[in-house]
Design a protein around this motif. Sequence first.
Motif, short mmCIF file in Angstrom:
data_model
loop_
_atom_site.label_atom_id
_atom_site.label_comp_id
_atom_site.label_asym_id
_atom_site.label_seq_id
_atom_site.Cartn_x
_atom_site.Cartn_y
_atom_site.Cartn_z
N MET A 1 0.80 -1.34 -0.10
CA MET A 1 0.11 0.03 -0.04
C MET A 1 0.91 1.09 0.07
N GLY A 2 1.84 1.31 0.76
CA GLY A 2 2.92 2.26 0.92
C GLY A 2 3.63 2.58 -0.37
N THR A 3 3.82 1.57 -1.20
CA THR A 3 4.54 1.85 -2.44
C THR A 3 3.50 2.13 -3.40
N TRP A 4 2.24 1.70 -3.45
CA TRP A 4 1.24 2.26 -4.32
C TRP A 4 1.15 3.65 -4.18
N PHE A 5 1.03 4.22 -2.79
CA PHE A 5 0.67 5.60 -2.88
C PHE A 5 2.02 6.38 -3.14
N THR A 6 3.05 5.81 -2.95
CA THR A 6 4.25 6.56 -3.26
C THR A 6 4.57 6.67 -4.69
N ASP A 7 4.22 5.50 -5.50
CA ASP A 7 4.40 5.50 -7.18
C ASP A 7 3.36 6.23 -7.58
N TYR A 8 2.08 6.13 -7.03
CA TYR A 8 0.86 6.55 -8.03
C TYR A 8 0.33 7.81 -7.61
N VAL A 9 0.62 8.15 -6.23
CA VAL A 9 -0.07 9.58 -5.62
C VAL A 9 1.28 10.47 -5.42
N PHE A 10 2.11 10.11 -4.65
CA PHE A 10 3.35 11.08 -4.21
C PHE A 10 4.04 11.67 -5.34
N TYR A 11 4.69 10.72 -6.02
CA TYR A 11 5.63 10.91 -7.14
C TYR A 11 4.80 11.82 -8.08
N PRO A 12 3.72 11.34 -8.85
CA PRO A 12 3.09 12.18 -9.72
C PRO A 12 2.53 13.50 -9.32
N LEU A 13 2.33 13.40 -8.02
CA LEU A 13 1.95 14.71 -7.54
C LEU A 13 2.82 15.96 -7.28
N SER A 14 4.29 15.21 -7.00
CA SER A 14 5.56 16.11 -6.82
C SER A 14 5.87 16.55 -7.86
N VAL A 15 5.98 15.93 -9.03
CA VAL A 15 6.47 16.43 -10.20
C VAL A 15 5.28 17.20 -11.42
N CYS A 16 4.04 17.21 -10.97
CA CYS A 16 3.05 17.48 -11.84
C CYS A 16 3.37 19.08 -12.20
N SER A 17 2.81 19.55 -13.31
CA SER A 17 3.05 20.90 -13.68
C SER A 17 2.69 21.85 -12.65
N PRO A 18 1.44 21.77 -12.03
CA PRO A 18 1.18 22.91 -11.11
C PRO A 18 1.98 22.85 -9.92
N MET A 19 2.55 21.63 -9.34
CA MET A 19 3.28 21.45 -8.38
C MET A 19 4.71 22.18 -8.70
N GLN A 20 5.13 22.05 -9.99
CA GLN A 20 6.35 22.66 -10.54
C GLN A 20 6.12 24.11 -10.21
N ARG A 21 5.20 24.45 -10.78
CA ARG A 21 4.95 26.21 -10.79
C ARG A 21 4.75 26.60 -9.26
N PHE A 22 4.24 25.92 -8.57
CA PHE A 22 4.02 26.07 -7.16
C PHE A 22 5.48 26.04 -6.64
N SER A 23 6.32 25.04 -6.86
CA SER A 23 7.58 24.96 -6.25
C SER A 23 8.28 26.55 -6.56
N LYS A 24 8.24 26.64 -7.95
CA LYS A 24 8.86 28.09 -8.49
C LYS A 24 8.46 29.27 -7.72
N PHE A 25 7.14 29.23 -7.59
CA PHE A 25 6.51 30.28 -6.68
C PHE A 25 7.03 30.39 -5.48
N SER A 26 7.06 29.18 -4.83
CA SER A 26 7.44 29.34 -3.35
C SER A 26 9.11 29.56 -2.99
N ARG A 27 9.73 29.15 -4.01
CA ARG A 27 11.09 29.44 -3.91
C ARG A 27 11.34 30.95 -3.99
N ALA A 28 10.64 31.44 -4.97
CA ALA A 28 10.86 32.91 -5.28
C ALA A 28 10.46 33.70 -4.31
N LYS A 29 9.46 33.40 -3.54
CA LYS A 29 8.74 33.97 -2.69
C LYS A 29 9.21 33.78 -1.12
N LEU A 30 9.44 32.75 -0.97
CA LEU A 30 9.89 32.08 0.50
C LEU A 30 11.31 31.66 0.62
#
Lengths: 341, 529
Positions: free
Chosen positions: B310-339
Motif C-alpha cells: 500500500m505504501g509503495t502504491w501511494f508513493t508511486d501513483y500519488v506522491f511522485y506524480p503529485l510532486s512532479v506534476c506541472s502545477p506543483m512545479q509552478r508552485f515550487s517555483k513560486f514558493s522558492r521565489a517568494k519564501l
Amino acid sequence: MKKKILCCIGIVLACALLLSFLQLLVVPKYASASREGNLIGEYYAETTPHDVLFVGDCEVYESFTPPTLWEEYGITSYIRGSAQQLTWHSYYLLEEMLREETPKAVVFNVLALKYGVPQSEAYNRMTLDGMRWSTSKIGALRASMREEESFLSYVFPLLRFHSRWKELSWEDFEYLFTRAKISHNGYMMQTGVHPKTSDRVGDALIDYTLPQGSMEYLERMRLLCEEKGIAFILIKAPTNNYKYYWYDEWDAQVREYAEGHQLAYYNFIPLCEEIGIDWSTDTYDGGAHLNVFGAEKLTSYFGAILAGHLGLEGHKEDAALSAIWQEKLDAYYRERNGTES
Amino acid sequence: MTFTSASFLLFAALTVLLYFTVPRRGQWWVLLVASYVFYLFAGVEYLAFLLYATVVSYVVARLMQARADAEDAFVEANRDRLEKSERKAFRAKEKKKRFFILVGGLVAGFGMLAVLKYTGFAAGIVCAAWTGMGNEPFEIPDLLLPLGISFYTFQAMGYLIDVYRKNARAERNFFRFALFISYFPQLIQGPISRFEALSEQLFATHAWDATRVRSGLARVLWGFFKKLVVADTAMIAVKTLVTGSDTYTGAYVFLLILLYSAQIYGDFTGGIDVTIGLSEILGIRVAENFNRPFSSKSTKEYWRRWHITMGTWFTDYVFYPLSVCSPMQRFSKFSRAKLGNAIGKRLPVYVATVATWFLTGLWHGAGWNFIVWGLLNCLVILVSQELTPLYDRFHAKFPRLVASGAYGVFQMARTFLLMGLIRSLDCYRDVGKTFSLWFSMLTDWNLPQLLTGGWRTLGLTGAEWCMLGLAILLVFAVSLAGKKRPVREWLSTRPVTFTLCACGLILLILLFGAYGIGYDASQFIYNQF
C-alpha cells in the motif's frame, strides 16, 4: 528417506493420539454441574430390554422412577430424557432405541411441543453429545443445530470445547475415560424439598397454536410406534409452574390430536389430588419439578394405568431379570436414603 | 468465507488438489474459477462490482494500449521522415490522448469506490451542516460495501497507470486479466500486486514441489496461529477496553495500545501469511507486505516495513506524480521565489506528503478518525524530517550512546509506542474521545488498580493472559530468529522437524485459538477496508 517418512508418519500419529487425548480432556464431564448432560449416554449400559420407554424433557426424567415401576408392578422401563429435550430430539432418540428393542409402550411428555425451532446450543449439546454415532444422531443434529453451530464440532468436540483448557479441574481427569453414573434408568433423583408457594399462571400468548415443527415430529413418533405395533401414550406431567406453563389451548390441541389417532393422553395436572401430590413436600424447586417423593406417587399412579388399562404384565417371576433390577433398586434406595453421595 | 473458517480450508484444499491435477496449461483457469467461487461466497450482490472494476480497467487498458501501439508503429514507420522534435511532439500529443483515456478509467474506477465507500461519510458531513443551520436531518444512505473493494480497485487502477506509463502491456486475454484482479488469496486483504510481477506468476505452469509446499503450508499455519491465538485473543480485551472506554482510562489506554498493536499485527500479518503461504503452495510468489515493522527505529522506516504494497502504491501513483506534476512545479517555483530556497524547496514536497497521507487515511476508512490518523502519521514524519539536523548533532555528540544496543531498543520502543498511540484512533473511532483518553494517561494514575485486579475485568482469565503473553513471545522469537533466513525456509528442507513443528502448531491453534461458539470470531480487520 524411508526412515524419514516413517518418522513423519510416527509424529502425525502421535499428534493424532495427543489430539484425541486433549479432546477427551476438554469435553465437559457433567459430573458435578449440569449433571443432566450424562443422561443420554447412560442408556447404552443397559443389558436388558424394557416394557416401557419414556421420552421427553425434565418433566419425564424427574417425574417417573423406573425402580418404583419395577418394585410395584414388575414393569421394566427406561427414561430417555434430557434437559429441554425437544420433540425432534425425542423422535431421533426413540428411532435409535427402537432399532435395539421393541417395548410395549412409548410414553411421550407433551410439554416440548411448544418449541418449534431449536432453542439453545448448550441443551442441544447435553442431549446430542451423549448419543452414539448413527443415522439417528445425524438426523437429530440436522434437525437441531442452530446457525452458530457446526456439524464438524459434533464430530470433533474439541473444536467446541477447546476453550475449556483454562477451566480444567480434577474432575476432567477423573472422568477422562468413564462418566459418573447419575441416573436410575434415566431417572435423575432430586431429594430436596422446596414447597410451591405461588399459583401464578403463565403469561398470555399472542398465538396458542402448537408449532408445526414439533407437531410433525410428534406425528413421526406416532407412525414409528404404529409401524412396530407399540402403544404410543401422550402424557403431561403434573407440574405447572408459570415458567413452564401448560395452557388449556395447548391441551385442547393435544387432546384433539390424540383422539384423532386413538391415542391415550393423560394430563396429570388436574389429577394431582387424585395422585396424592402434596405441593408442600413433593417438589424440590417451588413446583416446577417433582422431587423423588412426588415422582414415586406419580409412578405408582401411572403404573396402575399401564398395568390395568393397557394390560402390561410384570416380570418379577423372571429370576435373572429380578436380580438385575434388585441391584438397580438397591442403588436407588441407597441414594434416596442418603447412604450414597 | 473467512480464511480461518473450515469451509475455506476445504475450499483451499480442493483448489490445490484440482490445480495440480489438471493439465498445467489449464492451471490458471482453475484459479479463475476458484476466485469467482470464493467471491460468490461473500455474496452474489458483490460480484457485479468486481466485474465492473474488471471490465472497466480491461477496456480502458486495451484502449490505451491500442493507441500506444499505433503511436509506436507510426513512429517506427516514419522514423526516417520525421525529425526528432516532430517525433517528440507526436508522442507528447499521443500521451495526452492516452492521459484522457486514463482519467476516464480512473474516474470510473475510483468513482465506484468513492460512491460506495464515501457517500455515507460525505452525506453525514452535509447532514450535520444542514441540521446546524436549523433544518431537519435527512436520511443518510447506507450503501453496500463490497468485500475487498479498496484492494481490487487499487490493484486495477495501478495497472491502468502502469499501462499508461508503458510500464506494463495491457493484457489481451480478458479472462487472464480477470484472474489478475480476482486472484482469491489476495482479493480481500491484499497485498496490492503489480501486473508485471503477478501475471508472470499466475500464468506460468507450476509443478508440485514438496519443499515449496511444506514452506507454504508452514506459513499458512503460522498465519492461523497469529490470527487465532494472538489477534483474536487480544481482541477480547481490546473490545472490552473500547466498549468500556469511559471507565478504562489512564493506564488502561496504554494497555490498549499494546494489545491493539498485538491484535492488528497478528490479524493483518496472519492474513497475509495465509495469502502468501497458499500462493507459495500453488507456486505463485506474491509480494511481501511486512518486514518486521515493530523493529523500526523511525516512523518513516515503519512505513517502509508495514503494509509495504500500500505504501509503495501511494508513493508511486500519488506522491511522485503529485510532486512532479506541472502545477506543483509552478508552485515550487513560486514558493522558492517568494519564501526563499530553504522553505520553497520543501513546501511542494510537504504538500504532496500531506495529500498522500490524507488519501492514505481515507483509503483505510470513511471517517474522521482515519483522516486524523493519516494526518498524524504525516505530522510525525514531517516533524522528524525537520528535526533531522538536531538528531544528527545529538548523534555526533554522543556516538557511543548511539552505537549502543540500548539506544536502538529505545528508538524501536519510541516508534512502536508512537505508532500504537496513533493507531488507537482506529479503535476508539471518535477523534475527540481518543484525544481525551490520550490525555487521561497523564492525569489518571490508575496503574495500581490495573495491576491489582483491573486486568481480570477485561474478559480474559489469568491463564489466558499468560497464554497470550507466551504466544506474543513466540511470535517475537520466530521473527527474531528469521532475521537472516525465514524459519519456514529452514524447516521446509527438514521434513521431520517440519512435521513436528506443524503438528505442534496445529495443536496450539486447536487448543488455544479463539474460535467457535463463545468467541466473537472476528473478520480480518483489513477485510473491512
